[in-house]
Write a protein that holds these residues in place. Structure first.
Motif, short mmCIF file in Angstrom:
data_model
loop_
_atom_site.label_atom_id
_atom_site.label_comp_id
_atom_site.label_asym_id
_atom_site.label_seq_id
_atom_site.Cartn_x
_atom_site.Cartn_y
_atom_site.Cartn_z
N LYS A 136 -12.61 19.74 -49.34
CA LYS A 136 -12.69 20.66 -50.63
C LYS A 136 -12.47 19.95 -51.82
CE LYS A 136 -11.46 24.77 -48.04
NZ LYS A 136 -10.60 25.97 -47.73
N GLU A 144 -15.14 24.16 -50.60
CA GLU A 144 -15.79 23.28 -49.61
C GLU A 144 -16.96 22.50 -50.20
OE1 GLU A 144 -17.83 24.40 -45.59
OE2 GLU A 144 -15.78 24.68 -45.33
N TRP A 201 -8.53 16.90 -48.13
CA TRP A 201 -9.19 16.72 -46.71
C TRP A 201 -8.30 17.22 -45.62
CZ3 TRP A 201 -12.50 12.11 -46.13
CH2 TRP A 201 -13.10 11.44 -47.32
N ASN A 225 -18.12 19.75 -44.04
CA ASN A 225 -17.53 20.47 -42.98
C ASN A 225 -18.30 19.79 -41.79
OD1 ASN A 225 -15.69 21.91 -41.24
ND2 ASN A 225 -17.16 23.60 -41.18
N ASP A 226 -17.42 18.93 -41.10
CA ASP A 226 -18.24 18.15 -39.91
C ASP A 226 -17.37 17.81 -39.00
OD1 ASP A 226 -20.12 17.40 -38.28
OD2 ASP A 226 -21.25 16.11 -40.02
N SER A 283 -12.13 17.49 -36.18
CA SER A 283 -13.08 18.15 -37.31
C SER A 283 -12.48 17.88 -38.45
CB SER A 283 -12.90 19.91 -36.96
OG SER A 283 -11.35 20.18 -37.01
N ASN A 320 -12.69 18.81 -42.73
CA ASN A 320 -13.13 19.84 -43.77
C ASN A 320 -12.70 19.07 -45.34
OD1 ASN A 320 -12.37 22.28 -45.84
ND2 ASN A 320 -13.98 23.03 -44.62
#
Length: 240
Positions: free
Chosen positions: A179, A52, A162, A55-56, A175, A177
């Motif tokens: 990686k 990750e 994503w 994260n938002d 949300s 995230n």
């Protein structure tokens, strides 16, 4: 070890063939009932190499993210690459794949190199994969990048994922995230340095991409962002 190397090359070749225009099955020609029952045949990225980096909450729904930023009708990718001073961009259309769930496409461009060990720029191929949940509240967007002109470029790929999920706590938001990681198809002595450099470079790319993406979805509202042709429906992508 040799067998693993052969298998890695075969998987990369499968991804490249599936994402290219060879044997394209355009999404518009496939009955919707077939899409709804599609099953994942192959993983698109190596989950075990990514970690990750973000994260938002993002200011649009998961379904709108695809329509505004990734759809064939969107100019977001072109503007993003132009902002980065990339050149020679060519983009294939999203299409269904026999090997992977959802949709895939291939883009190619030349990008500037910031490492003293690399040439001024390099040709890049990026294979993209997108799949949504049946209710369109979740979107997974995955990419695999291959640099062609850098040292050991054929040894590794940059894998990114994503994940977006529309939230009920805030209207028109999801949300998010992200990686990223480096998958080595073949061992090389520079692995640690390549991994660190590639991940750091992608973080810089991500910051530019997110800044431009937020502008896209907020300038004119998430329903009709810039670069979107009104009346274009988001292709259905299922299988999560």
């Amino acid at each position: 070890m040799y067998l693993k190397y052969v298998q890695e090359n075969e998987q990369s070749a499968l991804r490249a063939h599936s994402s290219s225009l060879q044997g394209v099955r355009r999404i518009s020609s496939i009955p919707e009932e077939n899409l709804a029952t599609a099953k994942t045949l192959q993983p698109f990225i190596k989950e075990d190499v990514i970690s990750e980096i973000f994260n938002d909450v993002f200011p649009c729904l998961a379904e709108q993210f695809f329509k505004l930023l990734l759809d064939d009708a969107s100019t977001f990718t072109s503007e993003y690459r132009r902002t980065r001073k990339d050149s020679n961009l060519t983009m294939g259309p999203w299409h269904a794949s026999d090997e992977f769930d959802g949709q895939v496409r291939e883009i190619k461009f030349r990008t500037l190199c910031n490492s003293p060990m690399c040439p001024p720029d390099t040709a890049m191929t990026e294979w993209q994969h997108a799949v949504t949940s049946p209710d369109k509240k979740k979107l997974v967007f995955e990419t695999v990048q291959q640099a062609h002109d850098v040292p050991f470029g054929s040894y590794f790929e940059i894998h990114c994922k994503w994940s977006l999920e529309s939230t009920s706590t805030a209207p028109s938001s999801a949300s998010m995230n992200i990686k990223v990681g480096v998958h080595f198809k073949k061992w090389c002595v520079m692995q640690s340095k390549i991994r660190s450099s590639a991940v750091n470079e992608y973080k810089k790319e991500m910051e530019i991409m997110l800044e431009l993406a937020r502008k896209y979805v907020t300038d004119d509202g998430v329903q009709t962002g810039p670069g979107i042709k009104k009346g274009i429906e988001t292709p259905t992508i299922t299988g999560m």
